[in-house]
Design a protein around this motif. Sequence first.
Motif, short mmCIF file in Angstrom:
data_model
loop_
_atom_site.label_atom_id
_atom_site.label_comp_id
_atom_site.label_asym_id
_atom_site.label_seq_id
_atom_site.Cartn_x
_atom_site.Cartn_y
_atom_site.Cartn_z
N GLN A 102 0.85 -1.18 0.00
CA GLN A 102 0.00 0.00 0.00
C GLN A 102 0.89 1.24 0.00
OE1 GLN A 102 -3.24 1.48 2.96
NE2 GLN A 102 -3.72 -0.60 2.34
N CYS A 103 1.52 1.57 1.15
CA CYS A 103 2.41 2.74 1.15
C CYS A 103 3.71 2.44 0.44
CB CYS A 103 2.69 3.20 2.58
SG CYS A 103 3.84 2.14 3.47
N CYS A 106 7.55 -0.88 3.24
CA CYS A 106 8.11 -2.18 3.63
C CYS A 106 8.43 -3.04 2.42
CB CYS A 106 7.12 -2.94 4.54
SG CYS A 106 5.69 -3.61 3.63
N CYS A 138 4.65 -5.16 8.12
CA CYS A 138 3.90 -4.27 7.23
C CYS A 138 2.80 -3.58 8.03
CB CYS A 138 3.29 -5.06 6.07
SG CYS A 138 2.25 -4.03 5.01
N CYS A 140 0.73 -1.49 6.89
CA CYS A 140 -0.48 -1.33 6.06
C CYS A 140 -1.31 -2.60 6.06
CB CYS A 140 -0.10 -0.93 4.65
SG CYS A 140 0.76 0.64 4.55
S1 FES Z 1 2.85 -1.45 2.45
FE1 FES Z 1 2.91 0.08 3.99
S2 FES Z 1 4.07 -0.84 5.54
FE2 FES Z 1 3.78 -2.45 4.14
#
Ligand code: FES
Length: 163
Positions: A102-103, A106, A138, A140
């Motif tokens: 997502q972000c 990680c 992770c 997210c």
């Molecule tokens: S995709 Fe955001 S911390 Fe894993």
Amino acid sequence: MAQQRVMRLRINGKEHPLALDARVTLLDALREHADLPGAKKGCDHGQCGACTVHIDGERVLSCLTLAAQAEGHEITTIEGLAGADETLHAVQAAFLRHDAFQCGYCTPGQIMSAVACINEGHANSDDEIREYMSGNICRCGAYPFIVAAVREAAQQLQQEQTA
Ligand code: FES
Ligand code: FES
């Protein structure tokens, strides 16, 4: 000022002569000195896995590795995983297909860890993947999609090997 010396780090198939303090970690050498910011610093204490890279094909936490320890070895980072023609590695492509991030913070560590996890032969079931990927946190919560991506990439790579 602390003493520096030139370390010759071989990263993604290329020699990088870097003037470094003996105490510099491999993670900081990559990010601050070699212009390779793909490996991330989530904790700097060996607890999150965001800094995972390969040394001689084995996954290591680069925040707990001194740059000096990596001299004379083959270092691979997320930037070196795609083919020379920029074809994505099977694990990278599977992460995209399964929305396994997502972000994205990680993700380089997850992907480097997943490639090693598959090579180690630790991707035979969802449970096994979960266990052997548990060193990569992770926030997210992409875990179910990460497991699906690793499983698919492992199957694909296995098929390619036996083809
Ligand atoms: S995709 Fe955001 S911390 Fe894993
Ligand atoms: S930055 Fe290395 S494990 Fe967290």
